[in-house]
Every structure is written in structure tokens, then in C-alpha cells.
Design a protein around this motif. Structure first.
Motif, PDB file in Angstrom:
ATOM      1  N   GLU A  30       0.842  -1.195   0.000  1.00  0.00           N
ATOM      2  CA  GLU A  30       0.000   0.000   0.000  1.00  0.00           C
ATOM      3  C   GLU A  30       0.877   1.244   0.000  1.00  0.00           C
ATOM      4  O   GLU A  30       1.948   1.234   0.594  1.00  0.00           O
ATOM      5  N   ARG A  35       2.487   7.668   3.796  1.00  0.00           N
ATOM      6  CA  ARG A  35       2.281   6.309   4.320  1.00  0.00           C
ATOM      7  C   ARG A  35       2.686   5.279   3.275  1.00  0.00           C
ATOM      8  O   ARG A  35       2.465   5.462   2.091  1.00  0.00           O
ATOM      9  N   VAL A  37       3.270   0.681   3.017  1.00  0.00           N
ATOM     10  CA  VAL A  37       3.365  -0.642   3.616  1.00  0.00           C
ATOM     11  C   VAL A  37       4.102  -1.543   2.635  1.00  0.00           C
ATOM     12  O   VAL A  37       3.694  -1.658   1.478  1.00  0.00           O
ATOM     13  N   THR A  39       6.057  -5.528   2.279  1.00  0.00           N
ATOM     14  CA  THR A  39       6.110  -6.855   2.882  1.00  0.00           C
ATOM     15  C   THR A  39       7.326  -7.619   2.366  1.00  0.00           C
ATOM     16  O   THR A  39       7.875  -7.292   1.310  1.00  0.00           O
ATOM     17  N   ALA A  65      10.259   1.023   3.455  1.00  0.00           N
ATOM     18  CA  ALA A  65       8.910   1.543   3.710  1.00  0.00           C
ATOM     19  C   ALA A  65       8.978   3.038   4.021  1.00  0.00           C
ATOM     20  O   ALA A  65       8.174   3.835   3.513  1.00  0.00           O
ATOM     21  N   ARG A  97       5.791  -7.327   7.689  1.00  0.00           N
ATOM     22  CA  ARG A  97       5.032  -6.190   7.159  1.00  0.00           C
ATOM     23  C   ARG A  97       5.569  -4.930   7.823  1.00  0.00           C
ATOM     24  O   ARG A  97       5.546  -4.817   9.061  1.00  0.00           O
ATOM     25  N   GLU A  99       5.030  -1.036   8.158  1.00  0.00           N
ATOM     26  CA  GLU A  99       4.088   0.061   7.914  1.00  0.00           C
ATOM     27  C   GLU A  99       4.717   1.364   8.369  1.00  0.00           C
ATOM     28  O   GLU A  99       5.004   1.552   9.550  1.00  0.00           O
ATOM     29  N   ARG A 101       4.500   5.501   8.687  1.00  0.00           N
ATOM     30  CA  ARG A 101       3.530   6.582   8.719  1.00  0.00           C
ATOM     31  C   ARG A 101       4.215   7.875   9.135  1.00  0.00           C
ATOM     32  O   ARG A 101       5.103   7.883   9.987  1.00  0.00           O
TER      33      ARG A 101
END
Length: 142
Positions: A30, A35, A37, A39, A65, A97, A99, A101
Motif C-alpha cells: 500500500e 504512508r 506498507v 512486505t 517503507a 510487514r 508500515e 507513517r
């Protein structure tokens, strides 16, 4: 262009030449403004002498990321400094994962938190990165 569409276009442009992230098997799950994400499935060659995911691999996933999040507005941005805390080991076969932000964006400086979890939502690492916008765009806008 919406912020999400801009982030997706910037991610596609970066991904096209990000051989390092591609080489170790990362995938973009994503992206949006501030932001991202990513993997990674932990393969045998990602493991260290203790049989767990090498810290450098975990760091690389978090850093990638972070990079996609801080470049999501099509302003070329680089890492100024970052730090990671390893909280649990990643195991071979885990799907990690990361993430990222955005916490703060003020002028040319940004601050981002990245949480790396496994498929069981166990926190593997916490990463904080500071970014600095530099001259240029990730891609040429029409």
C-alpha cells in the motif's frame, strides 16, 4: 491528481529502479500520502548464524517503507538519520510487514515511524526515520 494517486505514481517510479528492495523480495502492499506498507517473506538467505532474520534485512525493509512514505508527495527526499529497536526475532517463513507513517512534516524535514510486524501481528521492530527533502522530483509531472 489525488494525494493517493500521486503517492502511487511516485512509488511506481521509485520501484522501477529500486533493485535492492526487489532483489531481496520486498513487495509494495500500500502507498498513500505520507504512508507506505511493504512486505517481505523471510527466506533462508535472509537468516543469520542464529537461524533468525538478520537485523540488516529487517532494517532494510523498514528503511524501504520509510523511503516510499517520505517520497510519496513527489518531492525527492532522503534519509537524514534513523534508528531501530529489535523487539522480537523474525523467523524463516515469516511474512514481515513494515508500515511507515508520517508523524511530522515541517518544511523540508519529516519524521516517520515504521512498525515491522509478522503474520501474527507480533511486533518485530520499531524504526524511526528523519527525512530531508532535496532538489528534484521523483517523476516528471505532466
Amino acid at each position: 491528481m489525488t494525494p493517493k494517486a500521486l503517492a502511487e505514481k511516485a512509488a511506481a517510479a521509485m520501484w522501477a529502479s529500486d533493485r535492492a528492495s526487489q532483489h531481496i523480495g520486498m513487495e509494495i502492499a500500500e502507498v498513500d500520502a505520507g504512508r507506505a506498507v511493504l512486505t517481505l517473506t523471510v527466506r533462508p538467505e535472509h537468516c543469520n548464524g542464529h537461524g533468525i532474520c538478520h537485523g540488516g534485512i529487517t532494517f532494510m525493509l523498514a528503511d524501504s517503507a520509510f523511503a516510499f512514505a517520505c517520497n510519496s508527495r513527489n518531492q525527492m527526499t532522503v534519509a537524514q538519520h534513523n534508528a531501530i529497536s529489535y523487539l522480537a526475532p523474525g523467523q524463516e517463513g515469516d511474512v514481515l510487514r513494515a508500515e511507515a507513517r508520517e508523524i511530522s512534516l515541517n518544511g523540508r524535514s519529516g519524521l516517520y515511524d515504521v512498525t515491522v510486524t509478522n503474520q501474527d501481528n507480533r511486533v518485530i521492530a520499531a524504526f524511526r526515520g528523519a527525512s530531508r527533502a532535496v532538489k528534484g522530483a521523483v517523476f516528471e509531472e505532466d
